[in-house]
Write a protein that holds these residues in place. Structure first.
Motif, mmCIF file in Angstrom:
data_model
loop_
_atom_site.group_PDB
_atom_site.id
_atom_site.type_symbol
_atom_site.label_atom_id
_atom_site.label_comp_id
_atom_site.label_asym_id
_atom_site.label_seq_id
_atom_site.Cartn_x
_atom_site.Cartn_y
_atom_site.Cartn_z
ATOM 1 N N TYR A 80 0.838 -1.200 0.000
ATOM 2 C CA TYR A 80 0.000 0.000 0.000
ATOM 3 C C TYR A 80 0.872 1.249 0.000
ATOM 4 C CZ TYR A 80 -3.476 -3.384 1.646
ATOM 5 O OH TYR A 80 -4.299 -4.475 1.770
ATOM 6 N N ALA A 81 0.239 2.377 -0.315
ATOM 7 C CA ALA A 81 0.941 3.661 -0.269
ATOM 8 C C ALA A 81 -0.063 4.756 0.084
ATOM 9 C CB ALA A 81 1.614 3.970 -1.602
ATOM 10 N N GLU A 82 0.446 5.828 0.678
ATOM 11 C CA GLU A 82 -0.367 6.998 1.002
ATOM 12 C C GLU A 82 0.348 8.254 0.516
ATOM 13 O OE1 GLU A 82 -2.237 6.980 5.039
ATOM 14 O OE2 GLU A 82 -1.096 5.116 5.295
ATOM 15 N N ASN A 83 -0.432 9.300 0.280
ATOM 16 C CA ASN A 83 0.125 10.562 -0.210
ATOM 17 C C ASN A 83 1.070 10.306 -1.388
ATOM 18 O OD1 ASN A 83 -1.137 12.236 1.849
ATOM 19 N ND2 ASN A 83 0.278 11.223 3.267
ATOM 20 N N LEU A 84 0.583 9.524 -2.319
ATOM 21 C CA LEU A 84 1.403 9.034 -3.429
ATOM 22 C C LEU A 84 1.357 9.990 -4.614
ATOM 23 C CD1 LEU A 84 3.055 6.577 -4.489
ATOM 24 C CD2 LEU A 84 0.895 5.657 -5.345
ATOM 25 N N VAL A 85 2.529 10.366 -5.115
ATOM 26 C CA VAL A 85 2.606 11.183 -6.326
ATOM 27 C C VAL A 85 2.135 10.336 -7.508
ATOM 28 C CG1 VAL A 85 4.151 12.381 -7.928
ATOM 29 C CG2 VAL A 85 4.459 12.637 -5.454
ATOM 30 N N PRO A 86 1.206 10.826 -8.304
ATOM 31 C CA PRO A 86 0.677 10.027 -9.413
ATOM 32 C C PRO A 86 1.727 9.746 -10.489
ATOM 33 C CG PRO A 86 -0.780 11.883 -8.892
ATOM 34 C CD PRO A 86 0.514 12.115 -8.168
ATOM 35 N N HIS A 87 1.390 8.799 -11.333
ATOM 36 C CA HIS A 87 2.119 8.558 -12.579
ATOM 37 C C HIS A 87 1.515 9.500 -13.622
ATOM 38 C CE1 HIS A 87 3.696 6.193 -16.028
ATOM 39 N NE2 HIS A 87 2.529 6.479 -16.564
ATOM 40 N N TYR A 88 2.354 10.118 -14.467
ATOM 41 C CA TYR A 88 1.856 11.076 -15.451
ATOM 42 C C TYR A 88 2.088 10.566 -16.869
ATOM 43 C CZ TYR A 88 1.711 14.220 -11.458
ATOM 44 O OH TYR A 88 1.438 14.780 -10.233
ATOM 45 N N GLY A 89 1.122 10.853 -17.741
ATOM 46 C CA GLY A 89 1.262 10.455 -19.133
ATOM 47 C C GLY A 89 0.368 11.284 -20.038
ATOM 48 N N THR A 117 -3.677 5.889 -24.298
ATOM 49 C CA THR A 117 -3.086 6.360 -25.544
ATOM 50 C C THR A 117 -3.031 7.881 -25.551
ATOM 51 O OG1 THR A 117 -5.195 6.432 -26.748
ATOM 52 C CG2 THR A 117 -3.977 4.351 -26.775
ATOM 53 N N GLY A 118 -2.142 8.408 -26.359
ATOM 54 C CA GLY A 118 -1.965 9.854 -26.446
ATOM 55 C C GLY A 118 -0.505 10.174 -26.657
ATOM 56 N N GLY A 124 -5.241 16.710 -29.139
ATOM 57 C CA GLY A 124 -6.327 16.275 -28.275
ATOM 58 C C GLY A 124 -5.867 15.606 -26.995
ATOM 59 N N SER A 125 -4.559 15.456 -26.820
ATOM 60 C CA SER A 125 -4.017 14.809 -25.624
ATOM 61 C C SER A 125 -3.665 15.838 -24.563
ATOM 62 C CB SER A 125 -2.769 13.995 -25.972
ATOM 63 O OG SER A 125 -3.070 12.936 -26.856
ATOM 64 N N ARG A 126 -3.784 15.412 -23.316
ATOM 65 C CA ARG A 126 -3.398 16.246 -22.180
ATOM 66 C C ARG A 126 -2.507 15.425 -21.247
ATOM 67 N NH1 ARG A 126 -5.776 18.814 -25.272
ATOM 68 N NH2 ARG A 126 -7.441 20.367 -25.014
ATOM 69 N N ILE A 127 -1.648 16.108 -20.518
ATOM 70 C CA ILE A 127 -0.881 15.438 -19.467
ATOM 71 C C ILE A 127 -1.858 15.135 -18.333
ATOM 72 C CG2 ILE A 127 0.971 15.669 -17.788
ATOM 73 C CD1 ILE A 127 2.384 17.532 -19.777
ATOM 74 N N TRP A 128 -1.939 13.864 -17.949
ATOM 75 C CA TRP A 128 -2.973 13.413 -17.021
ATOM 76 C C TRP A 128 -2.331 12.596 -15.892
ATOM 77 C CZ3 TRP A 128 -8.193 14.393 -18.479
ATOM 78 C CH2 TRP A 128 -9.143 13.932 -17.564
ATOM 79 N N PRO A 129 -2.889 12.669 -14.677
ATOM 80 C CA PRO A 129 -2.380 11.845 -13.576
ATOM 81 C C PRO A 129 -3.070 10.479 -13.531
ATOM 82 C CG PRO A 129 -3.991 13.390 -12.723
ATOM 83 C CD PRO A 129 -3.902 13.648 -14.217
ATOM 84 N N PHE A 130 -2.295 9.435 -13.255
ATOM 85 C CA PHE A 130 -2.823 8.080 -13.178
ATOM 86 C C PHE A 130 -2.360 7.392 -11.890
ATOM 87 C CE2 PHE A 130 -2.549 9.035 -17.664
ATOM 88 C CZ PHE A 130 -3.648 8.412 -18.240
ATOM 89 N N LYS A 131 -3.186 6.478 -11.435
ATOM 90 C CA LYS A 131 -2.708 5.488 -10.473
ATOM 91 C C LYS A 131 -2.135 4.336 -11.281
ATOM 92 C CE LYS A 131 -3.975 1.943 -7.147
ATOM 93 N NZ LYS A 131 -5.002 1.321 -6.292
ATOM 94 N N GLN A 132 -0.910 3.926 -10.944
ATOM 95 C CA GLN A 132 -0.274 2.786 -11.604
ATOM 96 C C GLN A 132 -0.286 1.598 -10.640
ATOM 97 O OE1 GLN A 132 4.116 2.549 -11.995
ATOM 98 N NE2 GLN A 132 3.780 2.467 -14.201
ATOM 99 N N MET A 133 -0.898 0.519 -11.059
ATOM 100 C CA MET A 133 -1.020 -0.682 -10.229
ATOM 101 C C MET A 133 -0.160 -1.802 -10.789
ATOM 102 S SD MET A 133 -2.610 -2.203 -7.660
ATOM 103 C CE MET A 133 -2.958 -3.891 -7.109
ATOM 104 N N HIS A 134 0.687 -2.378 -9.943
ATOM 105 C CA HIS A 134 1.558 -3.489 -10.348
ATOM 106 C C HIS A 134 0.998 -4.792 -9.787
ATOM 107 C CE1 HIS A 134 5.064 -6.234 -9.703
ATOM 108 N NE2 HIS A 134 5.288 -5.898 -10.955
#
Length: 269
Positions: A80-89, A117-118, A124-134
């Motif tokens: 688990y993680a808290e206060n996690l910096v998102p993955h960006y793409g 994709t993007g 039409g693409s924007r820099i977006w924050p994601f949760k990355q799950m392994h």
């Protein structure tokens, strides 16, 4: 009247929406407020019972004091993680999914269960924050596909009763009329989830230096020029220098204008 420097800054910030999603600046971290998010799941360790060898019962205590299991016999190990910096793409709103009949090469590395994709070249693409799950999960070694597992039920083949991956996969694939080679292994996978919830108060939004820096949040993104990222050579470095000079000239102009008005007002008195 609004301060001229502040007004210019706000105008520039608003210009970002043509390339940066609002969420990127206004969700600086996820899993805030003492509630953790699961970031890793390893199926390989499943099947250990309290009476058996290798069983490790341990909890993660999140910020609000509640406990989260880091191991379950029926599912394996978790992190688990808290206060996690998102993955960006770069994200254009579309996802490509690895379905149950998608073939892949496990030797090529981790498999994206879903891939956004993007690109920087797409308007039409924007820099977006994601949760990355392994996740490390079972797959069909003969057919190079992901698998269905028969997990529960009042029968001898359910994994949550016998902890036998081979039987559970065979039955799960058979129930769905899918081919199974009879041989399974484990493969690393990633999944990506666009973040929209947990917008922070405006005073906690990202400052310019969080991204416009050599080791900033967007240091892994490629294919575009980002002022302040510190390009060591080539056109990027000169663009940084020119940008700083233009910024200094603008600031000097604003201050000069203010000074002239001050002097003129004093002279009138």
């Amino acid at each position: 009247a609004p301060h001229p420097v502040t007004s210019l800054s706000n105008i520039k910030l608003n210009d970002h929406v043509d390339r940066v999603a609002c969420q990127t600046c206004h969700i600086p971290a996820m899993a805030r407020g003492g509630v953790a998010t699961k970031i890793d799941w390893d199926w390989r360790t499943a099947g250990k019972t309290k009476d058996g060898e290798g069983y490790k019962e341990k909890n993660y205590t999140q910020g609000n004091g509640e406990h989260r299991a880091t191991y379950k016999s029926i599912k394996g190990s978790f992190e688990y993680a808290e206060n996690l910096v998102p993955h960006y793409g770069w994200f254009d709103g579309q996802m490509i999914y690895t379905t149950i009949d998608t073939k892949f090469d496990p030797a090529s590395g981790a498999i994206d269960v879903n891939r956004y994709t993007g690109s920087a070249d797409d308007e039409g693409s924007r820099i977006w924050p994601f949760k990355q799950m392994h996740t490390v999960q079972p797959y069909d070694k003969g057919n190079n596909t992901l698998v269905y597992m028969h997990l529960w039920g009042d029968d001898k083949d359910a994994y949550w009763g016998n902890y036998d991956f081979g039987k559970a996969i065979k039955v799960g694939m058979g129930k769905n009329n899918l081919p199974y080679s009879g041989e399974y292994g484990f493969v690393e996978t990633y999944s990506y989830w666009p973040i929209t919830h947990m917008v922070a108060p405006k005073e906690d939004a990202l400052a310019c230096g969080e991204c416009h820096a050599k080791e900033g949040r967007l240091k892994e993104l490629e294919g575009f020029y980002l002022p302040g990222r510190g390009a060591e050579q080539g056109v990027g470095r000169w663009l940084d220098i020119i940008g700083l000079l233009l910024l200094a000239a603008s600031l000097a102009g604003v201050l000069g204008h203010g000074l002239i008005r001050f002097v003129v007002n004093r002279a009138r008195k």
